[in-house]
Design a protein around this motif. Structure first.
Motif, PDB file in Angstrom:
ATOM      1  N   LEU A   1     -44.892 -88.072 -12.891  1.00  0.00           N
ATOM      2  CA  LEU A   1     -43.707 -87.349 -13.374  1.00  0.00           C
ATOM      3  C   LEU A   1     -43.505 -85.780 -12.964  1.00  0.00           C
ATOM      4  O   LEU A   1     -42.821 -85.126 -13.456  1.00  0.00           O
ATOM      5  CB  LEU A   1     -43.809 -87.360 -14.790  1.00  0.00           C
ATOM      6  CG  LEU A   1     -43.525 -89.020 -15.456  1.00  0.00           C
ATOM      7  CD1 LEU A   1     -43.657 -88.961 -17.093  1.00  0.00           C
ATOM      8  CD2 LEU A   1     -42.014 -89.311 -15.236  1.00  0.00           C
ATOM      9  N   TRP A   2     -44.815 -85.282 -12.445  1.00  0.00           N
ATOM     10  CA  TRP A   2     -44.798 -83.924 -12.051  1.00  0.00           C
ATOM     11  C   TRP A   2     -43.592 -83.418 -11.331  1.00  0.00           C
ATOM     12  O   TRP A   2     -43.163 -82.255 -11.767  1.00  0.00           O
ATOM     13  CB  TRP A   2     -46.153 -83.677 -11.219  1.00  0.00           C
ATOM     14  CG  TRP A   2     -46.268 -82.347 -11.252  1.00  0.00           C
ATOM     15  CD1 TRP A   2     -46.246 -81.405  -9.936  1.00  0.00           C
ATOM     16  CD2 TRP A   2     -47.158 -81.448 -12.019  1.00  0.00           C
ATOM     17  NE1 TRP A   2     -46.494 -80.135 -10.227  1.00  0.00           N
ATOM     18  CE2 TRP A   2     -47.433 -80.121 -11.434  1.00  0.00           C
ATOM     19  CE3 TRP A   2     -47.688 -81.731 -13.104  1.00  0.00           C
ATOM     20  CZ2 TRP A   2     -48.031 -79.254 -11.975  1.00  0.00           C
ATOM     21  CZ3 TRP A   2     -48.171 -80.717 -13.836  1.00  0.00           C
ATOM     22  CH2 TRP A   2     -48.645 -79.402 -13.445  1.00  0.00           C
TER      23      TRP A   2
ATOM     24  N   SER B   1     -47.890 -83.460 -20.333  1.00  0.00           N
ATOM     25  CA  SER B   1     -48.616 -82.703 -19.394  1.00  0.00           C
ATOM     26  C   SER B   1     -49.206 -81.020 -20.082  1.00  0.00           C
ATOM     27  O   SER B   1     -50.512 -80.921 -19.701  1.00  0.00           O
ATOM     28  CB  SER B   1     -47.692 -81.987 -18.142  1.00  0.00           C
ATOM     29  OG  SER B   1     -46.473 -81.226 -18.788  1.00  0.00           O
TER      30      SER B   1
ATOM     31  N   GLN C   1     -40.741 -93.399 -11.967  1.00  0.00           N
ATOM     32  CA  GLN C   1     -40.628 -92.821 -13.614  1.00  0.00           C
ATOM     33  C   GLN C   1     -41.120 -94.259 -14.334  1.00  0.00           C
ATOM     34  O   GLN C   1     -41.476 -94.276 -15.591  1.00  0.00           O
ATOM     35  CB  GLN C   1     -39.205 -92.451 -13.856  1.00  0.00           C
ATOM     36  CG  GLN C   1     -39.062 -91.265 -13.166  1.00  0.00           C
ATOM     37  CD  GLN C   1     -37.451 -91.004 -13.280  1.00  0.00           C
ATOM     38  OE1 GLN C   1     -36.580 -91.723 -13.309  1.00  0.00           O
ATOM     39  NE2 GLN C   1     -37.199 -89.652 -13.133  1.00  0.00           N
TER      40      GLN C   1
ATOM     41  N   ARG D   1     -42.755 -86.095 -20.664  1.00  0.00           N
ATOM     42  CA  ARG D   1     -43.606 -85.514 -19.559  1.00  0.00           C
ATOM     43  C   ARG D   1     -44.041 -84.028 -20.022  1.00  0.00           C
ATOM     44  O   ARG D   1     -45.067 -83.574 -19.701  1.00  0.00           O
ATOM     45  CB  ARG D   1     -42.884 -85.591 -18.404  1.00  0.00           C
ATOM     46  CG  ARG D   1     -41.522 -84.968 -18.109  1.00  0.00           C
ATOM     47  CD  ARG D   1     -40.755 -85.354 -16.829  1.00  0.00           C
ATOM     48  NE  ARG D   1     -39.247 -84.960 -16.751  1.00  0.00           N
ATOM     49  CZ  ARG D   1     -38.280 -85.516 -17.199  1.00  0.00           C
ATOM     50  NH1 ARG D   1     -38.498 -86.828 -17.986  1.00  0.00           N
ATOM     51  NH2 ARG D   1     -37.129 -85.027 -17.053  1.00  0.00           N
TER      52      ARG D   1
ATOM     53  N   PRO E   1     -41.198 -91.494 -20.426  1.00  0.00           N
ATOM     54  CA  PRO E   1     -41.295 -90.562 -19.128  1.00  0.00           C
ATOM     55  C   PRO E   1     -40.276 -89.114 -19.680  1.00  0.00           C
ATOM     56  O   PRO E   1     -40.859 -88.103 -19.089  1.00  0.00           O
ATOM     57  CB  PRO E   1     -40.114 -91.219 -18.233  1.00  0.00           C
ATOM     58  CG  PRO E   1     -40.435 -92.745 -18.609  1.00  0.00           C
ATOM     59  CD  PRO E   1     -40.292 -92.732 -20.086  1.00  0.00           C
TER      60      PRO E   1
ATOM     61  N   VAL F   1     -48.610 -88.387 -15.747  1.00  0.00           N
ATOM     62  CA  VAL F   1     -48.421 -87.037 -15.639  1.00  0.00           C
ATOM     63  C   VAL F   1     -48.193 -86.568 -14.041  1.00  0.00           C
ATOM     64  O   VAL F   1     -47.214 -86.061 -13.587  1.00  0.00           O
ATOM     65  CB  VAL F   1     -49.295 -85.990 -16.346  1.00  0.00           C
ATOM     66  CG1 VAL F   1     -49.164 -84.545 -15.792  1.00  0.00           C
ATOM     67  CG2 VAL F   1     -49.355 -85.992 -17.642  1.00  0.00           C
TER      68      VAL F   1
END
Length: 447
Positions: free
Chosen positions: A57-58, A313, A18, A309, A306, A54
């Protein structure tokens, strides 16, 4: 308005993954600012930084965000492959991920406004609680004006202040929802405006402002009339906006206009916001010393970036969908097909209603706006009309859509169902839509 962000991640619990993602998001913003300063940095470098973040952080995305973003990205890739294999389209593959990178950079830049205030983030805006219609009107106006700059965080600031008087009631939640969503009609700091300015670079912002701002005030009047008719507001606590609260939104808007019309007329408003808001935020911290400012930036990078996200995204994946759909339509038709031969009032009204309808069934308005843009060929004053359609459908769609950012955020923070918010907002959305249709016809005549 942006889709919902997850809660901030305390720096004590943030993982290396992260932390790296937050650093990549900051890098993407820095590269974009350097590009705006004239350095020879290609846009794909900015896009790759955001996309890598992205991917990192998915796993942290909420299931709904992950599903929606995955579908958008998958469709974009499939449409691109079909365009290449089925119609021989020539694709600049290194530019495929560039869609909406400008918007994401602006969103990241706007987030730095959180550095103005307390060390831990946004300070609660000054104001006091009042009751009755005046209090409800103050809640709407406070969220509308402050949210025009601070976006979704304002809902939590005002909502948490109201919650000191007890659990939030339905009229309070509706005022929060409508106050923020209607700011999309005119605010240059909203993601909606960033998307629209990217899709319609020839739009006339002053024209949008002249119509959108009064329409926003009418939306507030509609809200107050509706809530007064349906609820007893006599004991409903509201928010009283103080003059001090207006200093930042008015000052930031004045700075943006000064740069746009005076200092840097060659830059778009999206570009100006991208570098100006972080600069103002950092400058406000420098009197405490460079080390203090660096610690604030580090904390913001590890915690706030973070947590963005969800919106990052969604906007990147929607941009990929737009790229793929545009490539397929262009290759299949030889760039000779458009959804409408002429984009006038009837076509604009139909487009507006279609995007709002898609929001009611759960699609974020950015999807409808992006798809519409990929199927239109508009130029000159028609871009201003398209921009108005996109902004109004965003404002109405996010208020009534059960899966919009504002309604999901209210559900997560205060426990109100998105379906309940949709049902409660249907009448308001219908009345505001009628005003929008009148405004579309008037704008078409004016242009």
């Amino acid at each position: 308005m942006s889709p919902p962000s997850s809660s901030l991640i305390p720096s004590s619990t943030i993982s290396p993954r992260q932390a790296l993602a937050g650093s990549l998001i900051l890098l993407g913003l820095a590269l974009q600012v350097l590009r705006l300063a004239g350095l020879p940095i290609a846009l794909p470098a900015v896009s790759y930084a955001f996309w890598l973040a992205v991917l990192l952080l998915w796993p942290d995305l909420k299931r709904g965000n992950r599903r929606q973003a995955g579908i958008l990205a998958g469709l974009g890739l499939v449409l691109t492959v079909v365009a290449v294999l089925g119609f021989g389209a020539e694709i600049a593959w290194h530019r495929l991920l560039d869609g909406n990178s400008y918007v994401v950079a602006m969103l990241v830049g706007v987030s730095f406004i959180g550095l103005i205030g307390t060390h831990r983030g946004h300070a609660a805006p000054p104001g006091s609680a009042v009751t009755g219609r005046r209090g409800t009107a103050g809640t709407w106006l406070g969220v509308h004006l402050l949210g025009a700059i601070l976006n979704l965080s304002t809902v939590f600031m005002v909502g948490d202040r109201l919650k000191r008087h007890g659990e939030l009631s339905l009229p309070q939640l509706l005022a929060l929802n409508r106050g923020l969503s209607s700011a999309a009609l005119w605010s240059p700091f909203f993601a909606s405006m960033g998307v629209v300015m990217t899709l319609a670079p020839e739009m006339r912002f002053t024209t949008i402002l002249v119509i959108g701002l009064p329409l926003g005030m009418l939306a507030g009047t509609l809200s107050l009339l509706d809530l007064s008719r349906r609820f007893d507001l006599s004991d409903v606590a509201g928010y009283s906006l103080s003059p001090k609260s207006l200093l930042m939104p008015v000052g930031m808007a004045a700075l943006v206009l000064l740069f746009h019309y005076g200092l840097t007329p060659g830059l778009s408003i999206v570009s100006i916001i991208t570098f100006l808001l972080p600069a103002v935020a950092l400058t406000s911290n420098l009197p405490q010393g460079p080390l203090w400012a660096l610690r604030r930036v580090r904390s913001h990078t590890l915690e706030r970036l973070p947590a963005m996200r969800g919106e990052i995204s969604l906007f990147l994946c929607a941009g990929l969908l737009t790229q793929g759909l545009s490539a397929l339509i262009g290759a299949a038709t030889g760039n000779q097909w458009a959804l409408f031969a002429h984009f006038g009032a009837p076509q604009a009204v139909a487009s507006f209603l279609a995007i709002v309808a898609s929001a009611v069934i759960g699609l974020h308005p950015i999807i409808g706006v992006s798809v519409l843009a990929s199927m239109l060929e508009v130029s000159g004053d028609r871009q201003t009309l398209f921009a108005f359609v996109a902004l109004t459908s965003w404002a109405v769609g996010t208020s009534v859509g059960p899966l919009s950012g504002i309604n999901l955020s209210l559900q997560g923070r205060y426990g109100i169902s998105g379906t309940v918010m949709m049902r409660q907002n249907l009448g308001y959305a219908g009345a505001l839509s009628a005003l929008v249709v009148i405004a579309i016809v008037g704008l078409d005549t004016w242009l």
